[in-house]
Design an enzyme around this catalytic site. Structure first.
Site, short mmCIF file in Angstrom:
data_model
loop_
_atom_site.label_atom_id
_atom_site.label_comp_id
_atom_site.label_asym_id
_atom_site.label_seq_id
_atom_site.Cartn_x
_atom_site.Cartn_y
_atom_site.Cartn_z
N HIS A 86 1.12 -1.10 0.06
CA HIS A 86 -0.07 -0.09 -0.02
C HIS A 86 0.87 1.24 0.08
O HIS A 86 2.00 1.19 0.37
CB HIS A 86 -0.97 0.07 1.27
CG HIS A 86 -0.11 0.05 2.65
ND1 HIS A 86 0.29 -1.09 3.11
CD2 HIS A 86 0.13 1.32 3.32
CE1 HIS A 86 1.12 -0.64 4.22
NE2 HIS A 86 0.99 0.88 4.22
N THR A 107 1.47 4.68 1.95
CA THR A 107 1.16 5.50 3.03
C THR A 107 1.10 6.96 2.66
O THR A 107 2.05 7.55 2.28
CB THR A 107 2.11 5.30 4.45
OG1 THR A 107 2.17 3.89 4.44
CG2 THR A 107 1.83 5.88 5.32
N HIS A 133 5.98 6.32 -1.40
CA HIS A 133 6.38 4.93 -2.07
C HIS A 133 5.59 4.11 -1.44
O HIS A 133 4.57 3.86 -0.75
CB HIS A 133 7.80 4.58 -1.43
CG HIS A 133 7.95 4.48 0.36
ND1 HIS A 133 7.88 5.77 0.80
CD2 HIS A 133 7.67 3.51 1.02
CE1 HIS A 133 7.89 5.31 2.26
NE2 HIS A 133 7.76 4.08 2.43
N THR A 151 5.73 -0.01 -0.02
CA THR A 151 6.70 -1.17 0.49
C THR A 151 6.41 -2.36 -0.37
O THR A 151 5.23 -2.99 0.10
CB THR A 151 6.82 -1.20 2.16
OG1 THR A 151 7.10 -0.09 2.61
CG2 THR A 151 7.75 -2.27 2.72
#
EC number: 3.1.4.-
Length: 835
Positions: free
Chosen positions: A718, A720, A797, A799
């Protein structure tokens, strides 16, 4: 910069000129902004909008509608000041030198023998006040006059130690032709003529600090303005002088006796103004020919009543006769008396003539004393000679320049002087005064004390920065004075010098952050002009003797996009980026890299730093017309009223990022002044914004996608979109904001194109297309007092893994949002929404 508005393009090509065609897809403010950031000096503006011209002029940038080739040629070949309210152009054009001509706006000069000392084959032309007599030269759609004259050279010569006028003139013309135009000095008279009528019309009590001879005509129409200067040289000051003898030194090749008499009378008028705040009748004894009366009457209406057996052609009432003691009762109250009686020597023996002159001096003083002893509101300026003499210790001594230093000087007396103590002054002391003291200013009022004056409007142009004033007292006055226009020397050094030399003195230097102000505008000279109905074609040199113009109590404070605005904010950046830098994207790249954002894909579209604040800091020497502190403050309190333009509200964190980039830029450039300025602006941002950081967050906003074009081993990859530090009872507020932003959030054009190691054991995919929405979301949370975002740069970004992986590059791939949710860190999802 000058903007010349044309309906049709022109065939001729001009140097340093660029064409801009009005963009109908943008409003007038956006067009004005784009024009102001063009890099050439001359802008030919096609298919123009009158509103855009008005916006530029209010910003201090000269923008004029041009309707003929002659108008275009006249404006493109020189610089000018533009009165955009009255459509008057004041050219600063010295091309008249090609006519073998020098010019003056003072009529008295034309009546001297100066013509004998000009360059061979040259002539002198009288052009009237600010070149008003030249209006007939220009048959234009706007009023046009050439305000350029050589009076500055003539006056500088008079006060210099040089005698050869022709050599002096030649050198000064060559200097003028090889140095940049001192545009602020040339336009200053136009500015003062706009400024003071507007102030006096609004404010009953006006104080003016530090006027000089350049303003001697400006204030003749304003007797109620209280002047402060460097004070007078009075009789008791002569106690410091050692006796000397007659010098007999020639000061000027041409006769400047007219100039001396004019200065004496003007000095007396201003002395009278400061006592009585009204215009006096002017009586003159021994007046002929007084051609300078014509000059004064061009500026202001006075009644001159004169006595002299010879003609005085420009007086109001002339008595072609001598004046005697019995005539004193003809002199009325509310007046000044100028006594300039002295017999010409002719072929007379000098000893005999000296006796006559000394007797006339005694007679002159007797007339002065009798005139002042009766009635009210009177001031006298009397001609004296160096001789053993008793004078009141408070009498004001004058020694304005005259053709030769001989034995004459003048004294100003008022009704209080004649009842004060007299002191015996020997002849040699008067010679010491004459030989060593030149009165350099017609304003001899007492010095200004740096104290707030609550009921007055204070004007102090170029008057307070001197280091004999306390720097802190200057700051305190500006901070506390509610209504004022005060200038201080800007710190445009590179080593953050606290003071800089100016002529034979030192000036304190200042930055906008030195002042704690509200309802005040801090701008440049051209920014200030725009606020008073003027604009200018040339900004001062960035490293010159420049000043901050601080306007307290202005009704234009909240008109953020109209005055002292962001026009021209990127102009210097464009000049650098599109000429000498490694790439035109250099500014964007540096701003991201200096904040540790290494994803430079689309950096010119999606930059993480406020370009406005960054440019305003690193190039402040070029664009300080933009009032950065005001811009920050009005944003911080949510009172940004804009008429138009592409408005983008910066999140406070964007401003902080800009300061960080500016500080790194300053370190690389070894620019200590920008380094301090950026630090102080960052502190100011933190002061006016209540910024809190979620550096120990307990909630986060996540975005889940339909698919990810990379391999991953985390449970749910996902994005953030930010972290929060909130209490559980604030969850509802966060959800409300997310619902308001729902449409915009799901419209984000999110993409990815590579993976990288964010840190040891954290393997992530880059994300583009979210920063602008992130900052909008930040602002909404800020307005709702929700702590959102961390102190470090937000780097979007996804992860993918908590182990080391190799970088993967792919074609830019759009990511489709599946859902947006709010989740407690190490807890449950408390809100989830889908499109």
């Amino acid at each position: 910069m000058k903007v010349l508005a044309l309906r049709h393009s022109v065939a001729q090509v001009y140097a340093d000129t660029q064409t801009y065609i009005h963009d109908d897809s943008k409003d007038e403010y956006e067009n004005a902004f784009l024009i102001s950031n063009l890099t050439t000096h001359n802008i030919l503006y096609l298919n123009y909008s009158f509103k855009t011209l008005k916006i530029l002029n209010k910003s201090g940038i000269a923008a004029i509608e041009v309707q003929s080739p002659d108008e275009l040629f006249a404006l493109i070949r020189c610089n000018f000041t533009y009165d955009y309210e009255n459509n008057i152009v004041y050219l600063h054009d010295y091309s008249y030198y090609t006519n073998n001509e020098i010019r003056t706006d003072q009529y008295w000069i034309t009546k001297t023998d100066i013509i004998n000392y000009l360059l061979p084959g040259w002539k002198l032309t009288h052009v009237g006040y600010n070149g008003k007599n030249t209006r007939g030269h220009y048959n234009f759609s706007f009023i046009c006059q050439n305000a350029a004259t050589d009076d500055d050279i003539i006056i500088e010569y008079i006060y210099s130690n040089e005698l050869d006028f022709q050599n002096f003139l030649l050198r000064k013309i060559k200097e003028r032709m090889t140095t940049s135009l001192p545009i602020a000095r040339l336009s200053n008279r136009v500015f003062r003529d706009k400024l003071f009528p507007s102030i006096v019309n609004i404010h009953k009590k006006v104080i003016n600090v530090g006027p000089r001879n350049e303003s001697m005509f400006t204030f003749l129409n304003f007797p109620t303005i209280k002047q402060f200067s460097n004070g007078a040289y009075i009789v008791k000051h002569t106690i410091k002088l050692k006796q000397e003898k007659w010098l007999g030194k020639r000061i000027s090749q041409f006769d400047i006796g007219q100039y001396k008499n004019m200065l004496n009378v003007v000095t007396t008028i201003y002395y009278y103004y400061n006592l009585y705040y009204s215009k006096p009748v002017i009586y003159m004894l021994g007046s002929a020919p007084s051609y300078w009366i014509y000059d004064i009457k061009q500026y202001s209406d006075f009644t001159f009543e004169t006595w002299d057996p010879l003609d005085t052609p420009y007086s109001t009432i002339h008595h072609k006769e001598l004046f005697f003691d019995k005539d004193i009762n003809k002199l009325k109250d509310n007046s000044v008396l100028y006594i300039d009686i002295r017999t010409d020597r002719g072929n007379m023996d000098w000893k005999e003539w000296r006796k006559i002159v000394e007797q006339q001096t005694v007679n002159n003083l007797n007339i002065a004393y009798k005139y002042l002893s009766t009635g009210k509101a009177k001031v006298c300026c009397v001609k004296l000679t160096a001789m053993d003499l008793e004078l009141p210790i408070t009498a004001k001594l004058l020694h304005h320049p005259t053709t030769e230093i001989r034995s004459e000087f003048y004294a100003i007396l008022d009704v209080w002087d004649i009842i004060t103590i007299k002191r015996f002054i020997p002849k040699g002391v008067f010679y010491a005064f004459i030989n060593n003291v030149t009165t350099e200013n017609v304003f001899i009022q007492p010095p200004f004390k740096l104290k707030m004056s609550p009921t007055d409007y204070i004007v102090a142009l170029y008057a307070l920065s001197n280091d004999f004033n306390s720097r802190q007292d200057i700051i305190n006055l500006i901070n506390k004075q509610k209504q004022s226009l005060i200038t201080v020397r800007i710190n445009n050094t590179f080593k953050d010098e606290p003071k800089v030399s100016f002529k034979n003195i030192y000036d304190w230097t200042f930055l906008p952050t030195d002042f704690e102000l509200k309802d005040s505008v801090i701008t440049s000279y051209d920014g200030c002009l725009g606020m008073f109905g003027l604009s200018i074609s040339l900004s001062p040199k960035p490293t010159g003797n420049n000043h901050l113009f601080i306007i307290n109590g202005t009704d234009k404070y909240y008109k953020l996009d109209q005055y002292a605005n962001h026009t021209g904010i990127s102009r210097r950046s464009h000049q650098i980026r599109f000429s000498e830098s490694a790439t035109s994207y250099s500014g964007y790249i540096f701003r991201d890299l200096s904040n540790n954002n290494f994803n430079l894909i689309g950096t010119n579209v999606e930059n993480s730093v406020s370009g406005h604040v960054y440019n305003a800091l690193i190039y402040y020497r070029y664009n300080y017309a933009f009032d950065l502190k005001r811009w920050i403050y009005l944003h911080s309190i949510g009172k940004v009223a804009v008429e138009g333009g592409r408005y983008y509200e910066h999140a406070p964190i964007e401003l902080i990022y800009a300061c960080r980039s500016a500080k790194e830029f300053a370190i690389l450039q070894d620019d200590l002044t920008v380094l301090r300025y950026a630090n102080e602006i960052e502190r100011y941002i933190n002061k006016v914004y209540s910024i809190t950081y979620a550096d120990d967050p307990n909630y986060f906003i996540g975005i889940k996608f339909n698919s990810i074009p990379y391999e991953y081993d985390v449970k749910v990859p996902h994005l953030t979109l930010g972290v929060l530090f909130i209490s559980d009872n604030m969850v509802h507020n966060v959800i409300t904001v997310l619902k308001k932003m729902k449409t915009e959030l799901f419209k984000m054009e999110i993409s990815t194109s590579y993976t990288y190691m964010l840190s040891d054991n954290t393997y992530v995919a880059n994300v583009s297309g979210v920063l602008s929405t992130y900052f909008k979301l930040y602002n909404m949370f800020y307005r709702n007092h929700v702590t959102f975002g961390q102190s470090r740069m937000f780097i979007p970004h996804i992860t993918l893994s908590f182990s080391n992986k190799q970088t993967v590059r792919i074609e830019s791939t759009k990511l489709r949002i599946n859902s947006i949710y709010l989740r407690k860190i190490k807890g449950e999802t408390v809100f989830d929404m889908s499109e």
